[in-house]
Design a protein around this motif. Structure first.
Motif, PDB file in Angstrom:
ATOM      1  N   ASP A 168       0.826  -1.219   0.000  1.00  0.00           N
ATOM      2  CA  ASP A 168       0.000   0.000   0.000  1.00  0.00           C
ATOM      3  C   ASP A 168       0.854   1.261   0.000  1.00  0.00           C
ATOM      4  OD1 ASP A 168      -2.274  -1.536  -0.064  1.00  0.00           O
ATOM      5  OD2 ASP A 168      -2.606  -1.452   2.110  1.00  0.00           O
ATOM      6  N   ILE A 225      -5.039  -5.465   3.382  1.00  0.00           N
ATOM      7  CA  ILE A 225      -4.000  -4.882   2.544  1.00  0.00           C
ATOM      8  C   ILE A 225      -4.489  -4.875   1.103  1.00  0.00           C
ATOM      9  CG2 ILE A 225      -1.593  -5.073   1.775  1.00  0.00           C
ATOM     10  CD1 ILE A 225      -1.132  -6.726   4.388  1.00  0.00           C
ATOM     11  N   ASP A 226      -4.392  -3.732   0.445  1.00  0.00           N
ATOM     12  CA  ASP A 226      -4.895  -3.618  -0.925  1.00  0.00           C
ATOM     13  C   ASP A 226      -3.914  -4.174  -1.960  1.00  0.00           C
ATOM     14  OD1 ASP A 226      -7.319  -2.447  -0.179  1.00  0.00           O
ATOM     15  OD2 ASP A 226      -6.422  -0.445  -0.128  1.00  0.00           O
ATOM     16  N   THR A 227      -2.677  -3.657  -1.923  1.00  0.00           N
ATOM     17  CA  THR A 227      -1.715  -4.004  -2.972  1.00  0.00           C
ATOM     18  C   THR A 227      -0.329  -4.246  -2.385  1.00  0.00           C
ATOM     19  OG1 THR A 227      -2.914  -2.599  -4.539  1.00  0.00           O
ATOM     20  CG2 THR A 227      -0.694  -3.280  -5.170  1.00  0.00           C
TER      21      THR A 227
END
Length: 207
Positions: free
Chosen positions: A44, A64-66
């Motif tokens: 992120d 967690i996105d990325t």
């Protein structure tokens, strides 16, 4: 969680569990199977240090996105690590000389901020040195040793952790002349020993 390795989307391996640590472990295995090593992790938008990676290990992937993982070859990573260690060792020795002068003169105002920064640098340096040495020992960092040159590689210092512990204990007791003695008689020679080790590694083609 979106996982990218060197810019390419990869399906996270959740077989060991839906946590950040499990996904990173799976990604590490995938990277290793291709003969590469992880050089950088960004979650992120925040670069993840080894310490922060441990702290985040149990976080669910849904939080967690990325995660972007950058890889490199073992040879390149070893060369960069050695260059970084050598540069850091030179900076530590320069700072130690200034700190010693101030401590011997009883000038804690001058020594204090530099000493705090120096201790942080020492921790980083010793972690880096241990990682390089362990990587060589486990074969992660294979050395391209020329015939007859293996014997030229000196043994690295082995008392590193104990020295740093004694330094911190003396600091806690505010025994500043003891701190100065440890810096001068133990820390600096230890750093010089590691520098000789890394210099020899560069000489046989590691750097």
């Amino acid at each position: 969680m979106r996982l990218r390795i060197d810019g390419c989307d990869v399906s996270p391996d959740l077989s060991a569990g839906p946590t950040f640590g499990a996904v990173l472990a799976g990604a590490g295995r995938k990277v290793a199977s291709e003969g590469r090593v992880v050089s950088r992790i960004v979650a992120d938008g925040r670069e993840i240090s080894t310490r922060f990676e441990r702290e985040m290990a149990d976080r669910p992937v849904g939080e967690i996105d990325t995660v972007d993982i950058t890889t490199t070859t073992p040879a390149v990573l070893l060369r960069e690590a050695i260059d970084g260690a050598v540069d850091l060792s030179l900076a530590i020795r320069r700072d130690a000389a200034t700190i010693l002068s101030a401590l011997r003169a009883g000038d804690l105002t001058e020594a204090g901020p530099r000493y705090a920064a120096c201790v942080e640098s020492l921790g980083t340096f010793f972690q880096l040195a241990a990682a390089i040495f362990n990587g060589i020992g486990t074969g992660v960092f294979p050395l391209a040793v020329r015939p007859g040159s293996a014997g030229d590689l000196p043994s690295p210092p082995f008392a590193t952790a104990g020295i740093l512990q004694r330094l911190l204990e003396a600091q806690k007791k505010e025994e500043w002349q003891v701190v100065a003695d440890i810096l001068e008689r133990e820390i600096v020679p230890n750093i010089e020993g590691w520098s000789a080790f890394f210099g020899a590694m560069k000489g046989i083609g590691a750097g």
